[in-house]
Design an enzyme around this catalytic site. Structure first.
Site, PDB file in Angstrom:
ATOM      1  N   HIS A  75       2.087  -9.264   4.344  1.00  0.00           N
ATOM      2  CA  HIS A  75       2.840  -8.029   4.052  1.00  0.00           C
ATOM      3  C   HIS A  75       2.005  -7.068   3.204  1.00  0.00           C
ATOM      4  O   HIS A  75       2.045  -7.102   1.976  1.00  0.00           O
ATOM      5  CB  HIS A  75       4.149  -8.368   3.331  1.00  0.00           C
ATOM      6  CG  HIS A  75       5.143  -7.251   3.358  1.00  0.00           C
ATOM      7  ND1 HIS A  75       6.464  -7.432   3.666  1.00  0.00           N
ATOM      8  CD2 HIS A  75       5.003  -5.925   3.127  1.00  0.00           C
ATOM      9  CE1 HIS A  75       7.092  -6.264   3.621  1.00  0.00           C
ATOM     10  NE2 HIS A  75       6.223  -5.333   3.278  1.00  0.00           N
ATOM     11  N   ASN A 134       4.431   1.288   8.904  1.00  0.00           N
ATOM     12  CA  ASN A 134       5.019   2.560   8.454  1.00  0.00           C
ATOM     13  C   ASN A 134       3.955   3.517   7.922  1.00  0.00           C
ATOM     14  O   ASN A 134       3.997   3.987   6.800  1.00  0.00           O
ATOM     15  CB  ASN A 134       6.132   2.324   7.420  1.00  0.00           C
ATOM     16  CG  ASN A 134       5.659   1.625   6.170  1.00  0.00           C
ATOM     17  OD1 ASN A 134       4.619   0.964   6.174  1.00  0.00           O
ATOM     18  ND2 ASN A 134       6.400   1.772   5.089  1.00  0.00           N
ATOM     19  N   ASP A 163       3.464  -7.508  -0.515  1.00  0.00           N
ATOM     20  CA  ASP A 163       4.039  -6.178  -0.275  1.00  0.00           C
ATOM     21  C   ASP A 163       3.192  -5.115  -1.001  1.00  0.00           C
ATOM     22  O   ASP A 163       3.727  -4.174  -1.591  1.00  0.00           O
ATOM     23  CB  ASP A 163       5.509  -6.108  -0.706  1.00  0.00           C
ATOM     24  CG  ASP A 163       6.211  -4.850  -0.209  1.00  0.00           C
ATOM     25  OD1 ASP A 163       5.612  -4.084   0.580  1.00  0.00           O
ATOM     26  OD2 ASP A 163       7.362  -4.616  -0.618  1.00  0.00           O
ATOM     27  N   ARG A 166      -1.779   1.933   4.677  1.00  0.00           N
ATOM     28  CA  ARG A 166      -1.584   3.403   4.622  1.00  0.00           C
ATOM     29  C   ARG A 166      -2.465   4.188   5.580  1.00  0.00           C
ATOM     30  O   ARG A 166      -2.584   5.412   5.450  1.00  0.00           O
ATOM     31  CB  ARG A 166      -1.838   3.925   3.196  1.00  0.00           C
ATOM     32  CG  ARG A 166      -1.044   3.247   2.092  1.00  0.00           C
ATOM     33  CD  ARG A 166       0.422   3.395   2.287  1.00  0.00           C
ATOM     34  NE  ARG A 166       1.167   3.037   1.073  1.00  0.00           N
ATOM     35  CZ  ARG A 166       2.458   2.707   1.093  1.00  0.00           C
ATOM     36  NH1 ARG A 166       3.131   2.667   2.230  1.00  0.00           N
ATOM     37  NH2 ARG A 166       3.078   2.431  -0.029  1.00  0.00           N
TER      38      ARG A 166
END
Ligand SMILES: [Zn+2]
Length: 426
Positions: free
Chosen positions: A60, A94, A305, A64
């Site tokens: 995870h 994302n 994360d 970017r």
């Protein structure tokens, strides 16, 4: 000519024993492991008594890239990973644009190959643009190398959409990886809903915003037979939901972050957005439940994360600043220091299992072991040297961590990824 690692101690994962071993790496492979090896013709690297473990795998990570390179790039993010002892990271889709086409899968693989310091395996989005409206071409994405599907950053709000996604993922043999968040419950919350949010007068995100999605998706996984992987679990009732699902024989796995294992919302003062993360830091009861879940096998692995943001973004007011912490460079020393060395709540081999062996097994990736004939992905740790965490030292572009100033030991001193030295410090 190979690389010969001398003067190291190999961690035996079953027993926790530290065995004096020399390792010969040729090409991408561990050729030989023995108490003593002939150095003739090889580049000798002295490990100075460091502990050899399998290269860490983080399922995870937000790299970017593409589109948000001011926060991080594949190059800086993987340099941070190598520094933290990682040899493989899974990157979240994302980005800008969202990773929802085979071309973007190729972009990740090619850029990581050219500029990366570790292997990068991309997740693809579940829905086009992550908008929750239309499913992506999951088969084409699998063929382009997606290791799973996720709309991480947001939850998939409509249960019927999730059911269809799981049916397709099941056919393709890939996991659905969920950011569990029901937006009708989380609303505009910026921290955990509870005593602290009330005291600070900030809108809260209740734990059930997470656990209702975990329970829902576990039931959908039972219905469809899909493999469900739960991201960054933070809430006690969500841990219970995973435990219940596993007992029921549902194919569910889960991860927890270092910050949800070590911090609570009591640390939040409502001004410093370096404490703002999603899912939010919760109560001591939740933190303990996460740790208990990790130790009893309910939670399979640790994932950071890693979510870098610019300094300017994190200087904004708590309510409007973006969510997320960086984590790659500090996760091992923090967890080793707090959970192994100080409190003995975990053993070294348990921690290594959760950071290397389990992710390789669950996601069927190479690595996760140091063995003759296996891929040369390994990390050497100095368990004694203590250092203070200083974000200015980070290889990541992100400085956003709530752990600045913490003292930790167990720093990775050498990382080898597919036979290549990707991180080395004296
Ligand atoms: Zn997430």
């Amino acid at each position: 000519m190979g690389i010969l690692l001398k003067n190291g101690k190999l961690l035996e994962l079953e027993t926790g024993e530290l065995l004096p071993r020399e390792i010969l790496i040729e090409g991408k492979t561990i050729q030989k492991i023995a108490e003593q090896l002939d150095t003739t013709g090889h580049e000798v690297v002295d490990l100075g008594g460091g502990v050899i473990v399998p290269g860490f795998i983080d399922m995870h990570v937000h790299l970017r890239d593409p589109g948000l390179e001011y926060k991080e790039t594949i190059e800086t993010g993987t340099r941070a990973a190598a520094k933290g002892g990682f040899t493989t990271v899974a990157c979240m889709p994302n980005t800008k644009p969202i990773l929802d086409t085979p071309e973007l899968m190729n972009y990740i693989y090619e850029t990581a190959e050219k500029t990366g310091y570790c292997k990068v395996v991309p997740y693809a989005a579940i829905t086009c643009g992550g908008r929750g409206e239309e499913l992506t071409d999951m088969q084409a994405l699998k063929e382009a190398g997606a290791v799973g599907f996720t709309d991480d950053g947001v939850g998939v709000q409509v249960a019927g959409m999730m059911r269809t996604a799981m049916e397709r993922a099941k056919e393709l043999g890939l996991p659905i990886v969920i950011h569990a968040e029901d937006e009708s419950l989380s609303g505009k919350g910026c921290m955990n809903e509870g005593e602290v949010s009330k005291r600070l007068g900030l809108p809260g995100i209740p734990g059930v915003a997470e656990s209702v999605h975990v329970a829902r998706d576990a039931l959908l996984a039972e219905l469809t037979g899909a493999h469900l992987h739960v991201c960054h679990i933070s809430d006690a009732s969500a841990v219970d939901a995973v435990r219940w699902a596993k007992r029921r024989g549902i194919r569910v796995t889960a991860e927890v972050t270092p910050h949800h294992l070590l911090l609570t919302d009591e640390g939040i003062d409502g001004t410093d957005a370096n404490w703002k993360v999603n899912p939010p830091l919760r109560t001591e009861n939740d933190r303990k439940a996460c740790l208990e879940g990790l130790l009893d096998g309910t939670i399979d692995m640790i994932a950071t994360d890693h979510a870098p943001h610019s300094v300017e973004e994190k200087q904004r007011a708590f309510q409007v600043a973006p969510f997320g912490f960086v984590g790659l460079e500090t996760v091992f020393p923090l967890l080793y220091t707090e959970l192994v060395a100080k409190s003995q709540q975990m053993t070294l081999q348990q921690l290594v299992h959760k950071m290397a062996v389990a992710p390789a097994e669950v996601f069927d990736l190479p690595g996760g072991r140091v063995a003759e004939g296996g891929v040369a992905d390994l990390t050497v740790l100095n368990l004694e040297e203590e250092r203070i965490i200083d974000p200015n030292d980070f290889a990541s572009k992100g400085r956003n961590t709530p752990f600045a100033g913490w003292k930790a030991k167990g720093w990775p001193v050498l990382t080898v990824c597919e036979g290549r030295i990707t991180h080395s410090r004296p």
